[in-house]
Design an enzyme around this catalytic site. Structure first.
Site, PDB file in Angstrom:
ATOM      1  N   SER A 143      -4.927   1.907   3.563  1.00 13.34           N
ATOM      2  CA  SER A 143      -5.077   0.586   2.805  1.00 13.34           C
ATOM      3  C   SER A 143      -3.856  -0.158   3.305  1.00 13.34           C
ATOM      4  O   SER A 143      -2.980   0.453   3.889  1.00 13.34           O
ATOM      5  CB  SER A 143      -4.933   0.553   1.266  1.00 13.34           C
ATOM      6  N   TYR A 156      -1.386   3.223  -7.363  1.00 11.67           N
ATOM      7  CA  TYR A 156      -2.130   3.042  -6.035  1.00 11.67           C
ATOM      8  C   TYR A 156      -1.312   3.141  -4.721  1.00 11.67           C
ATOM      9  O   TYR A 156      -1.504   3.935  -3.574  1.00 11.67           O
ATOM     10  CB  TYR A 156      -2.825   1.782  -6.152  1.00 11.67           C
TER      11      TYR A 156
END
Length: 271
Positions: A143, A156
């Site tokens: 990501s 996250y």
């Protein structure tokens, strides 16, 4: 003839969103694909849509037995394994450190890291020996939060930084037989969910915010991004003929905003 003709791949979290887009593109490029997912309904629909070049396996990426079972099923079905794509994941919906109690934070850490980090590690361990004879590759979905803040909350972001470290370490350990790389997409509208311990398993990223509109407005390319727009990089890394020198790399394909643009308060990650 596609770039992955004759190849056999395993994709985790592949029944919806980016995982499904990767599986569809791999099949289009000539690969045979086994998709692992927890949702039997989504797997059934995927199998009906993609037909005979795809096999499904209902399993949990946090389970050692399910990971070894999925690899065994792929080898049994295809006679080989060339590509392992670790893609299953959870998002924390930008929940800040002070947005949860310390007890909820502890539970959410265990749940999110079990999928985003342990799931990748177990999948890699299960697939490594099958990939050696084919000189295959591993590809992990990371990501923009693997490099920068504001792509999620601390849970996250920390998990994706851990994934970056995993790519680098496994590329070192598994060379020269197996190439290990990552792909770092940015935002997209998918069914991505969050930890149930934070009550975030009942809404998707698509429900929580207008992801496509935010991306079009704030990102440099000003386009609506679909999961399929990110799938080509996985094809490149899965194709030994087209990426034979690449290992230990992470391709950032997140289309960040220009320096003149301000980041949105909602964040622009998703994976």
């Amino acid at each position: 003839m596609g770039w992955l003709e004759g190849k056999a791949a395993l994709v985790t979290g592949g029944a919806s969103g980016l995982g499904r887009a990767i599986a569809e593109r791999f099949v289009h490029e000539g690969a045979r694909v086994l998709v692992v997912d927890r949702s039997r309904d989504k797997l059934e629909q995927l199998g009906a849509d993609l037909g005979g070049r795809l096999v499904t396996f209902a399993g949990d990426v946090t389970s050692p037995a399910d990971n070894t079972g999925a690899v065994a099923a792929a080898v049994e079905a295809f006679g080989r394994l060339d590509v392992f794509v670790g893609n299953a994941g959870l998002w924390d919906f930008n929940r800040p450190l002070l947005g949860s109690s310390i007890e909820d934070t502890a539970r959410a850490f265990d749940e999110l890291f079990a999928v985003n980090v342990k799931g990748y590690l177990l999948g890699a361990r299960a697939a490594a020996e099958a990939l050696r004879p084919t000189r295959g590759s591993m590809i992990f979905t990371l990501s923009n939060a693997s490099f920068f803040p504001r792509g999620g909350g601390p849970l996250y972001t920390a998990s994706k930084h851990a994934g970056l470290g995993l790519v680098r370490q496994l590329a070192y350990e598994l060379a020269p037989d197996v190439r290990v790389n990552g792909v770092a997409p940015g935002g997209m509208a998918t069914d991505l969910r969050g930890p149930s311990s934070l009550g975030l398993d009942r809404q998707s990223i698509s429900d929580a915010m207008p992801v496509q509109e935010l991306l079009r407005k704030h990102m440099a390319l000003e386009i609506y991004i679909e999961p399929s727009d990110y799938a080509g990089t996985y094809v490149l890394l899965a194709s030994r003929e087209n990426s034979s020198t690449v290992t230990g790399a992470v391709f950032d394909i997140s289309s960040f905003g220009t320096p003149q643009r301000e980041a949105t308060p909602e964040g622009l990650v998703v994976l």
